[in-house]
Design an enzyme around this catalytic site. Structure first.
Site, mmCIF file in Angstrom:
data_model
loop_
_atom_site.group_PDB
_atom_site.id
_atom_site.type_symbol
_atom_site.label_atom_id
_atom_site.label_comp_id
_atom_site.label_asym_id
_atom_site.label_seq_id
_atom_site.Cartn_x
_atom_site.Cartn_y
_atom_site.Cartn_z
ATOM 1 N N PHE A 2 0.814 -1.110 0.094
ATOM 2 C CA PHE A 2 0.177 0.082 -0.023
ATOM 3 C C PHE A 2 0.888 1.245 -0.049
ATOM 4 O O PHE A 2 2.004 1.297 0.261
ATOM 5 C CB PHE A 2 -0.904 0.042 1.153
ATOM 6 C CG PHE A 2 -1.744 -1.213 1.477
ATOM 7 C CD1 PHE A 2 -2.859 -1.284 0.858
ATOM 8 C CD2 PHE A 2 -1.190 -2.244 2.073
ATOM 9 C CE1 PHE A 2 -3.847 -2.555 0.842
ATOM 10 C CE2 PHE A 2 -1.887 -3.534 2.043
ATOM 11 C CZ PHE A 2 -3.175 -3.611 1.572
ATOM 12 N N SER A 47 -6.767 -7.595 -1.386
ATOM 13 C CA SER A 47 -6.401 -6.988 -0.282
ATOM 14 C C SER A 47 -6.914 -5.528 0.053
ATOM 15 O O SER A 47 -6.621 -4.900 -0.983
ATOM 16 C CB SER A 47 -4.930 -7.153 -0.066
ATOM 17 O OG SER A 47 -4.245 -8.313 0.031
ATOM 18 N N CYS A 54 -3.604 -5.007 6.732
ATOM 19 C CA CYS A 54 -3.808 -5.864 5.467
ATOM 20 C C CYS A 54 -4.824 -6.919 5.624
ATOM 21 O O CYS A 54 -4.338 -7.908 6.367
ATOM 22 C CB CYS A 54 -2.629 -6.228 4.545
ATOM 23 S SG CYS A 54 -2.776 -7.154 3.326
ATOM 24 N N THR A 56 -8.125 -9.642 4.128
ATOM 25 C CA THR A 56 -8.567 -10.012 2.798
ATOM 26 C C THR A 56 -10.134 -10.211 2.716
ATOM 27 O O THR A 56 -10.826 -10.545 3.592
ATOM 28 C CB THR A 56 -7.840 -11.700 2.659
ATOM 29 O OG1 THR A 56 -6.842 -11.788 2.596
ATOM 30 C CG2 THR A 56 -8.619 -12.354 1.325
ATOM 31 N N ALA A 73 -7.643 -12.511 12.044
ATOM 32 C CA ALA A 73 -6.876 -13.630 12.582
ATOM 33 C C ALA A 73 -6.547 -13.245 13.959
ATOM 34 O O ALA A 73 -6.429 -12.185 14.379
ATOM 35 C CB ALA A 73 -5.565 -14.091 11.981
ATOM 36 N N HIS A 111 1.414 -4.575 7.742
ATOM 37 C CA HIS A 111 1.708 -5.719 8.576
ATOM 38 C C HIS A 111 2.307 -4.776 9.942
ATOM 39 O O HIS A 111 3.253 -4.186 9.943
ATOM 40 C CB HIS A 111 3.114 -6.431 8.247
ATOM 41 C CG HIS A 111 2.713 -7.241 7.110
ATOM 42 N ND1 HIS A 111 3.625 -7.781 6.380
ATOM 43 C CD2 HIS A 111 1.465 -7.535 6.526
ATOM 44 C CE1 HIS A 111 3.324 -8.326 5.120
ATOM 45 N NE2 HIS A 111 1.830 -8.331 5.330
ATOM 46 N N THR A 157 4.849 11.996 8.269
ATOM 47 C CA THR A 157 6.071 12.413 8.615
ATOM 48 C C THR A 157 6.363 12.764 10.006
ATOM 49 O O THR A 157 5.429 13.421 10.560
ATOM 50 C CB THR A 157 6.414 13.483 7.776
ATOM 51 O OG1 THR A 157 6.393 13.515 6.550
ATOM 52 C CG2 THR A 157 7.895 14.064 7.875
#
Length: 243
Positions: A2, A47, A54, A56, A73, A111, A157
């Protein structure tokens, strides 16, 4: 992969732990604004980053309203703040990049490394400065002044960082405040954090190189990394002494 440029803000319709349709896993259904085109090219298995995570797509519909469902999960629930979502919660959304996507932010994997708590919000003209304290302070070694960081999936930033006190800051301009969920959060709430993965690759490559200088001695982790530096210095001193 991404970019950290949020495309849309969606609203959680249902949050279902122990969902029988997902083999008793946790599912999340998100509804999009009527004007959204986020699902216009969607396929099962695609995704989508939800607050920087991320996930599904397991099902989606375009009418009567556009919405999609994702599975979460157990490991994701442990590492992120998605478990705090409830019907009505607003979430940042971004589709995975395509080869022809303009990279307006930075490389974001979706992640999450840890969560961080908002510990201060300070107005600065029309902008807002947010200060964050991470749950896992180990991530601070990857946070640098003017570096990239993804907070709830938003590429931002770093405007200040204090390793000793364990915090960093980012500034949200008025335009960004209207387009991301972080701006609506209050002190005490949390965000998902993904540090710039480039820093991790540099660390691992440098560690491997330095280990080679020491004849292959294995070193991993910040504490052991300090020991590695001490060994290198000792080696230099010994060489100078024998010269």
């Amino acid at each position: 992969m991404f970019t950290g440029i949020v495309e849309e803000i969606g609203e959680v319709t249902t949050y279902t732990p122990n969902d029988p349709s997902s083999k008793n896993g946790t599912t999340l259904t998100i509804t999009l604004p009527s004007s959204s085109s986020l699902l216009s090219d969607c396929h099962l298995g695609d995704s989508i980053a939800v607050n920087g995570v991320c996930l599904t797509v397991t099902s989606f519909t375009l009418s009567p309203s556009a919405q999609f469902t994702v599975g979460i999960a157990p490991e994701t629930l442990r590492l992120t703040n998605l478990g705090s979502l409830r019907p009505g919660s607003r979430v940042n959304l971004e589709r995975a990049v395509r080869a022809d996507t303009r990279m307006g932010g930075h490389f974001v994997q979706g992640h999450v490394d840890t969560v961080a708590e908002i510990i201060n919000i300070t107005p600065d003209g029309e902008a807002l400065t947010f200060r964050f304290r991470p749950k896992n302070r180990e991530v601070l070694k990857y946070v640098i002044w003017k570096g990239f960081i993804a907070l709830d999936g938003t590429s931002l930033t770093v405007t200040a960082v204090n390793d000793d006190e364990g915090w960093w800051e980012v500034m949200l301009i008025a335009y960004t405040q209207e387009r991301v969920v972080v701006a609506g959060k209050k002190v005490g709430e949390t965000v998902n954090v993904e540090v710039d993965m480039t820093a991790k690759y540099v660390e691992k490559s440098l560690t491997g190189y330095l280990e080679g200088l020491l004849g292959g001695s294995h070193v991993s982790g910040a504490a052991e990394g300090k020991g590695l530096l001490e060994k290198i210095v000792e080696g230099i001193v010994k060489k100078q002494g024998s010269a």
